[in-house]
Structure formats: structure tokens, C-alpha cells
Design a protein around this motif. Structure first.
Motif, PDB file in Angstrom:
ATOM      1  N   ASP A 162      -8.996  -2.008  -6.152  1.00  0.00           N
ATOM      2  CA  ASP A 162      -9.222  -3.453  -6.119  1.00  0.00           C
ATOM      3  C   ASP A 162     -10.668  -3.856  -6.371  1.00  0.00           C
ATOM      4  O   ASP A 162     -10.945  -5.020  -6.688  1.00  0.00           O
ATOM      5  CB  ASP A 162      -8.822  -4.021  -4.744  1.00  0.00           C
ATOM      6  N   HIS A 212       0.840  -1.195   0.000  1.00  0.00           N
ATOM      7  CA  HIS A 212       0.000   0.000   0.000  1.00  0.00           C
ATOM      8  C   HIS A 212       0.877   1.248   0.000  1.00  0.00           C
ATOM      9  O   HIS A 212       1.894   1.307   0.697  1.00  0.00           O
ATOM     10  CB  HIS A 212      -0.893   0.032   1.247  1.00  0.00           C
ATOM     11  N   ASP A 244      -9.204   0.593   4.486  1.00  0.00           N
ATOM     12  CA  ASP A 244      -9.546  -0.795   4.171  1.00  0.00           C
ATOM     13  C   ASP A 244     -10.885  -1.102   4.833  1.00  0.00           C
ATOM     14  O   ASP A 244     -10.986  -1.962   5.711  1.00  0.00           O
ATOM     15  CB  ASP A 244      -8.450  -1.736   4.669  1.00  0.00           C
ATOM     16  N   TYR A 279      -9.295   0.226  -0.237  1.00  0.00           N
ATOM     17  CA  TYR A 279      -8.875  -1.102  -0.666  1.00  0.00           C
ATOM     18  C   TYR A 279      -9.978  -2.132  -0.405  1.00  0.00           C
ATOM     19  O   TYR A 279     -10.835  -1.935   0.447  1.00  0.00           O
ATOM     20  CB  TYR A 279      -7.602  -1.511   0.070  1.00  0.00           C
TER      21      TYR A 279
END
Length: 232
Positions: free
Chosen positions: A204, A117, A147, A176
Motif C-alpha cells: 500500500d 489481508h 500494520d 500495510y
């Protein structure tokens, strides 16, 4: 309902709104928003396939003295206004096809340094129905590593607060995860100029849902070319 700015889909565009709501959808220029539409006469909507508007509904590429075009490469079914808006072009989406790999590469680059990251310059915390992002107060690019879903602790709509952001700084929020959701009740930021400098990057996500009663401010980049984004 409306989509402000230039709208491009490399595939088809289907419009079929639910019963009991306005049967109009605006593209290009919105009743509220930045009020900075694409140039008059330019393509407000570009579709690489068919444009299909359900019976009894209307797609509008105009408001007041401003109007644009609706370019399509397939068949047109339904009502598009003004009458001068529809424009058949079998290569309508061709100028945009090369953007796909470029956007994927950019999204990954913004979020990753190699396989790791990208280092964050700020922190964030979720408390109740509020997400607070705190920058370092000095970096020209403020980077946040998230996240998690952009929603309240209970999974409902949330608000966003940004502190410690220098004037004119670019704000990059890397979100993410392969499945993510955004749910917000907040239609505007108190930080002047933040909206224009804010990017929500989903490098992602193959499934992204965006819901809530308010406008989601900033720009959104979903890097996976095979992803699905649902707006409701």
C-alpha cells in the motif's frame, strides 16, 4: 556507500553526495554484503534517462577483478569508472518496463486475499528496540501481518528476531499502510539462510523511508508504481 546487485531505474540516476563523506558510490559489487555481484561485463546500473554524477565525485562499477557496465538512455555527465563502463542505449530500460504491473500485481497478491489481508501464520510483538516475529514452526510459507512502522517503540532504530521458522521456509512480512518507515541497527540475522528467503512486502505504501546505520537484510517489494522510497 554502495548498492549491491543489479540496479535499474526507469528514469534518471542522479548522484550528489553531501560534503565530508566519501565522494565515491559503488554499484553492482559492494565492499561488504553477499559478495555475489552480477556477471562481469553485464549492466550493473541501467537508467532509462540521464546519468548525472556531481563534479568531484565518482560512480564505480568495479572492484578488484570484477567490473560491469553502466547503461543509460539519455545523457551522461560526470565520472564513471572504469572507462569501459558507460554504455549508451536508447532502449536500455525497455526490458524492465513490463515488470511494473507484474510487481504491483504480485505485491497485492502476496498481501491480500480479495479485499482482506492474507491470513497470517505467525505473530509479532514490538518491545523497546526489538521486534520479534514468531512463526508457527511448520508452514512452508511463514506470513506476518504488520500494520505498523518497522522501528522501535520510541520511533528509533530497531532490531529483528525471528523464531519458529522452519529450515528453508519462505518468510513473507506484509507491511500495510500508505506511509511507512523502516529504521534498523541490525546488519545480520542469526538465522542461517533467512536473508535469502525473506521478503518485506509493502503493498500500500506511497511513501516509504528506510534509515539506520546497518544493512537491511532480505528483499523489499514496494508495490505502488507511483510510490516514493527514500534511503538514508
Amino acid at each position: 556507500a554502495e548498492a549491491e546487485g543489479k540496479v535499474v531505474t526507469l528514469g534518471r540516476f542522479d548522484m550528489d553526495k553531501r560534503d565530508g563523506v566519501s565522494q565515491i558510490y559503488n554499484v553492482g559489487i559492494a565492499g561488504v554484503g553477499s559478495r555475489v555481484p552480477p556477471p562481469d561485463g553485464s549492466d550493473y546500473l541501467t537508467a532509462g534517462g540521464d546519468v548525472t554524477i556531481a563534479e568531484g565525485e565518482r560512480l564505480l562499477a568495479e572492484e578488484g577483478t570484477h567490473s560491469g557496465r553502466v547503461a543509460y538512455a539519455g545523457d551522461l555527465t560526470g565520472t564513471v569508472e572504469p572507462a569501459t563502463a558507460p554504455r549508451f542505449d536508447e532502449d536500455a530500460a525497455a526490458p524492465y518496463t513490463e515488470l511494473r504491473p507484474q510487481l504491483t500485481e504480485a505485491s497485492h497478491c502476496y498481501a491480500y486475499d480479495g479485499d482482506e489481508h492474507r491470513e497470517a501464520t505467525g505473530t509479532w510483538v514490538k518491545t523497546g528496540d526489538l521486534m520479534t516475529f514468531t512463526g508457527d514452526g511448520s508452514s512452508a510459507i511463514q506470513i506476518f501481518d504488520v500494520d505498523a512502522d518497522l522501528e522501535s517503540e520510541a520511533g528509533g532504530n530497531t532490531g529483528f528476531v525471528f523464531n519458529g521458522i522452519p529450515e528453508g521456509a519462505t518468510v513473507l512480512v506484509n507491511v500495510y499502510g500508505s506511509t511507512r518507515s523502516v529504521a534498523t541497527f541490525m546488519g545480520s540475522f542469526p538465522n542461517e539462510g533467512l536473508r535469502e528467503n525473506l521478503l518485506w512486502n509493502f503493498p500500500d505504501a506511497t511513501d516509504l523511508s528506510m534509515t539506520g546505520p546497518a544493512q537491511f537484510e532480505g528483499s523489499v517489494l514496494v508495490g505502488q508504481p507511483t510510490s516514493t522510497t527514500v534511503l538514508s
